[in-house]
Design a protein around this motif. Structure first.
Motif, mmCIF file in Angstrom:
data_model
loop_
_atom_site.group_PDB
_atom_site.id
_atom_site.type_symbol
_atom_site.label_atom_id
_atom_site.label_comp_id
_atom_site.label_asym_id
_atom_site.label_seq_id
_atom_site.Cartn_x
_atom_site.Cartn_y
_atom_site.Cartn_z
ATOM 1 N N VAL A 107 0.844 -1.191 0.000
ATOM 2 C CA VAL A 107 0.000 0.000 0.000
ATOM 3 C C VAL A 107 0.879 1.241 0.000
ATOM 4 C CG1 VAL A 107 -0.175 0.020 2.524
ATOM 5 C CG2 VAL A 107 -1.960 1.123 1.147
ATOM 6 N N TYR A 108 0.386 2.293 -0.642
ATOM 7 C CA TYR A 108 1.091 3.574 -0.713
ATOM 8 C C TYR A 108 0.198 4.653 -0.136
ATOM 9 C CZ TYR A 108 2.864 7.892 -2.897
ATOM 10 O OH TYR A 108 3.325 9.165 -3.128
ATOM 11 N N PHE A 109 0.757 5.447 0.775
ATOM 12 C CA PHE A 109 0.044 6.583 1.357
ATOM 13 C C PHE A 109 0.810 7.861 1.032
ATOM 14 C CE2 PHE A 109 -0.925 3.034 4.295
ATOM 15 C CZ PHE A 109 -2.307 3.024 4.188
ATOM 16 N N ASP A 110 0.097 8.876 0.554
ATOM 17 C CA ASP A 110 0.754 10.165 0.310
ATOM 18 C C ASP A 110 0.338 11.224 1.317
ATOM 19 O OD1 ASP A 110 -1.834 10.740 -0.502
ATOM 20 O OD2 ASP A 110 -1.299 11.202 -2.588
ATOM 21 N N TYR A 111 -0.645 10.905 2.176
ATOM 22 C CA TYR A 111 -1.090 11.800 3.241
ATOM 23 C C TYR A 111 -1.538 13.162 2.705
ATOM 24 C CZ TYR A 111 1.225 8.158 5.911
ATOM 25 O OH TYR A 111 1.617 6.946 6.416
ATOM 26 N N GLN A 112 -2.143 13.143 1.538
ATOM 27 C CA GLN A 112 -2.662 14.356 0.930
ATOM 28 C C GLN A 112 -4.183 14.239 0.775
ATOM 29 O OE1 GLN A 112 -0.539 16.939 0.280
ATOM 30 N NE2 GLN A 112 1.102 15.627 1.085
ATOM 31 N N ASP A 113 -4.824 15.375 0.622
ATOM 32 C CA ASP A 113 -6.253 15.421 0.279
ATOM 33 C C ASP A 113 -7.129 14.644 1.257
ATOM 34 O OD1 ASP A 113 -5.588 16.917 -2.014
ATOM 35 O OD2 ASP A 113 -5.195 15.070 -3.135
ATOM 36 N N ASN A 114 -6.736 14.652 2.525
ATOM 37 C CA ASN A 114 -7.567 14.040 3.556
ATOM 38 C C ASN A 114 -7.826 12.561 3.288
ATOM 39 O OD1 ASN A 114 -8.896 14.391 6.040
ATOM 40 N ND2 ASN A 114 -10.894 14.545 5.039
ATOM 41 N N GLY A 115 -6.820 11.866 2.772
ATOM 42 C CA GLY A 115 -6.959 10.447 2.469
ATOM 43 C C GLY A 115 -6.755 9.575 3.693
ATOM 44 N N PRO A 116 -6.863 8.242 3.524
ATOM 45 C CA PRO A 116 -6.714 7.323 4.650
ATOM 46 C C PRO A 116 -5.257 7.159 5.063
ATOM 47 C CG PRO A 116 -6.936 6.080 2.626
ATOM 48 C CD PRO A 116 -7.114 7.534 2.254
ATOM 49 N N CYS A 117 -5.057 6.552 6.225
ATOM 50 C CA CYS A 117 -3.708 6.214 6.691
ATOM 51 C C CYS A 117 -3.672 4.725 7.043
ATOM 52 C CB CYS A 117 -3.307 7.086 7.886
ATOM 53 S SG CYS A 117 -4.098 6.632 9.462
ATOM 54 N N TYR A 118 -2.525 4.242 7.455
ATOM 55 C CA TYR A 118 -2.376 2.815 7.772
ATOM 56 C C TYR A 118 -3.295 2.400 8.921
ATOM 57 C CZ TYR A 118 -0.025 -1.664 8.545
ATOM 58 O OH TYR A 118 0.251 -3.014 8.681
ATOM 59 N N HIS A 119 -3.496 3.305 9.870
ATOM 60 C CA HIS A 119 -4.352 2.988 11.010
ATOM 61 C C HIS A 119 -5.809 2.846 10.601
ATOM 62 C CE1 HIS A 119 -6.295 3.558 15.009
ATOM 63 N NE2 HIS A 119 -5.228 2.898 15.426
ATOM 64 N N CYS A 120 -6.214 3.513 9.527
ATOM 65 C CA CYS A 120 -7.572 3.318 8.997
ATOM 66 C C CYS A 120 -7.748 1.889 8.497
ATOM 67 C CB CYS A 120 -7.844 4.286 7.842
ATOM 68 S SG CYS A 120 -7.894 6.031 8.276
ATOM 69 N N LEU A 121 -6.675 1.335 7.932
ATOM 70 C CA LEU A 121 -6.708 -0.024 7.396
ATOM 71 C C LEU A 121 -6.622 -1.057 8.505
ATOM 72 C CD1 LEU A 121 -6.567 -1.971 4.939
ATOM 73 C CD2 LEU A 121 -4.084 -1.599 4.933
ATOM 74 N N TYR A 122 -5.699 -0.857 9.443
ATOM 75 C CA TYR A 122 -5.494 -1.785 10.550
ATOM 76 C C TYR A 122 -5.506 -0.996 11.860
ATOM 77 C CZ TYR A 122 -3.967 -5.154 7.021
ATOM 78 O OH TYR A 122 -3.902 -5.987 5.936
ATOM 79 N N PRO A 123 -6.661 -0.859 12.492
ATOM 80 C CA PRO A 123 -6.768 -0.024 13.704
ATOM 81 C C PRO A 123 -6.374 -0.761 14.979
ATOM 82 C CG PRO A 123 -8.926 -0.822 13.072
ATOM 83 C CD PRO A 123 -7.967 -1.319 12.014
ATOM 84 N N PHE A 124 -5.238 -1.447 14.933
ATOM 85 C CA PHE A 124 -4.748 -2.144 16.121
ATOM 86 C C PHE A 124 -3.230 -2.226 16.024
ATOM 87 C CE2 PHE A 124 -6.412 -5.093 12.936
ATOM 88 C CZ PHE A 124 -5.276 -5.802 12.577
ATOM 89 N N THR A 125 -2.594 -2.537 17.138
ATOM 90 C CA THR A 125 -1.128 -2.578 17.178
ATOM 91 C C THR A 125 -0.579 -3.964 17.472
ATOM 92 O OG1 THR A 125 -1.091 -1.990 19.524
ATOM 93 C CG2 THR A 125 -0.994 -0.179 17.931
ATOM 94 N N GLU A 126 -1.451 -4.900 17.886
ATOM 95 C CA GLU A 126 -0.986 -6.227 18.269
ATOM 96 C C GLU A 126 -0.888 -7.124 17.037
ATOM 97 O OE1 GLU A 126 -3.754 -4.864 19.464
ATOM 98 O OE2 GLU A 126 -3.069 -4.093 21.394
ATOM 99 N N ASP A 127 0.149 -7.967 17.009
ATOM 100 C CA ASP A 127 0.285 -8.958 15.955
ATOM 101 C C ASP A 127 -0.631 -10.146 16.236
ATOM 102 O OD1 ASP A 127 2.426 -7.795 14.345
ATOM 103 O OD2 ASP A 127 3.650 -8.077 16.134
ATOM 104 N N SER A 128 -1.223 -10.674 15.171
ATOM 105 C CA SER A 128 -2.046 -11.867 15.340
ATOM 106 C C SER A 128 -1.156 -13.078 15.579
ATOM 107 C CB SER A 128 -2.908 -12.098 14.099
ATOM 108 O OG SER A 128 -2.081 -12.293 12.962
ATOM 109 N N GLU A 129 -1.719 -14.117 16.173
ATOM 110 C CA GLU A 129 -0.947 -15.332 16.447
ATOM 111 C C GLU A 129 -0.471 -15.945 15.129
ATOM 112 O OE1 GLU A 129 -1.458 -19.630 18.766
ATOM 113 O OE2 GLU A 129 -3.041 -18.118 18.808
ATOM 114 N N GLY A 130 0.780 -16.307 15.076
ATOM 115 C CA GLY A 130 1.312 -16.890 13.850
ATOM 116 C C GLY A 130 1.550 -15.864 12.774
ATOM 117 N N GLY A 131 1.762 -14.616 13.175
ATOM 118 C CA GLY A 131 1.909 -13.545 12.193
ATOM 119 C C GLY A 131 3.340 -13.248 11.814
ATOM 120 N N LYS A 132 4.274 -14.130 12.180
ATOM 121 C CA LYS A 132 5.675 -13.907 11.836
ATOM 122 C C LYS A 132 6.232 -15.131 11.119
ATOM 123 C CE LYS A 132 6.843 -10.522 15.397
ATOM 124 N NZ LYS A 132 7.812 -10.131 16.433
ATOM 125 N N CYS A 133 7.311 -14.909 10.357
ATOM 126 C CA CYS A 133 7.915 -15.994 9.586
ATOM 127 C C CYS A 133 8.324 -17.154 10.475
ATOM 128 C CB CYS A 133 9.132 -15.484 8.821
ATOM 129 S SG CYS A 133 8.775 -14.183 7.639
#
Length: 252
Positions: free
Chosen positions: A160-186
């Motif tokens: 995903v690419y964010f340019d933070y212009q024109d009142n667009g979305p940010c990464y937190h809009c897409l994923y509004p949490f900070t915790e990793d899901s179980e099994g979320g790493k290599c």
């Protein structure tokens, strides 16, 4: 104007009408902050160095382990045990001595992220956890520094690419949490090496486009890649009017 050496080195890229000499000059004059020097970051760094991005800042607090080598193809067995940021900086310099590269061998606190983001023309997020990604998003939003974010696990990847212009979305809009899901790493779910390098190549493509012709990319659009079927899909990200990150940023 480009020097003769620069023109000869990048001539195949300059031949592309979307790049041309003007675009190549923009790349040479650009600074990119790459956060995370693992599977994604090591490939992105080498590809951007090959393309002639003039300044790279490589940030990672990890050391290279043998289990990394099946997908982190910029490194060599002789790099085992070395800090990834420093080993990667060495390989970047060996590939392209015209690129200025600086390594940051530590996990950056938010103040450091803010400072580094303010000095960069673009940030490429190659990290592997939501907490860090959210901090990177917050810093880039505050400094209005465009961000290319990628992730790869198993056979799947996203971009995903964010340019933070024109009142667009940010990464937190897409994923509004900070915790990793179980099994979320290599280390827990496994990962297909070529899948990682596929996503890294797409991140590099986005990065070059963002630096030369940002109108080529649709900001705020999630690309999802399925390595099993070799298919990809794109989804527009809706701005969350209740997002406590970009809602605050839009008022500042």
């Amino acid at each position: 104007m480009l020097t003769d050496k620069e023109f000869i080195r990048y001539q195949r890229q300059i031949m592309l009408p979307e790049i041309a000499e003007v675009g190549q000059k923009s790349l040479i004059e650009s600074s990119v902050l790459i956060i995370g020097c693992g599977g994604l970051g090591c490939a992105v760094a080498m590809q951007l160095a090959g393309a002639g991005v003039g300044k790279l800042v490589l940030c990672d607090d990890d050391v290279l382990e043998e289990s990394n080598l099946h997908r982190q193809l910029s490194y060599r067995e002789s790099d085992l045990g070395q800090p990834k940021s420093e080993a990667l900086a060495k390989h970047v310099r060996q590939l392209n001595s015209m690129v200025s590269v600086r390594s940051v061998n530590r996990r950056m606190k938010f103040d450091s992220l803010m400072l580094e983001a303010s000095m960069a023309d673009l940030v490429v997020d190659c990290t592997d956890n939501f907490a860090t990604r959210q901090q990177i998003n917050k810093a880039c939003l505050a400094k209005k520094t465009p961000l290319v974010s990628g992730a790869a696990i198993g056979w799947d990847g996203q971009l995903v690419y964010f340019d933070y212009q024109d009142n667009g979305p940010c990464y937190h809009c897409l994923y509004p949490f900070t915790e990793d899901s179980e099994g979320g790493k290599c280390s827990e779910s496994g990962v297909m090496g070529p899948n990682v390098n596929m996503i890294a190549s797409l991140q590099s493509m986005y990065a070059i486009q963002a630096l030369v012709k940002p109108e080529m990319i649709q900001a705020g659009q999630l690309m999802v890649f399925d390595g099993r079927t070799l298919t990809q899909h794109k989804f527009d990200i809706a701005k969350d009017d209740a997002c406590n990150i970009c809602k605050k940023g839009s008022k500042s």
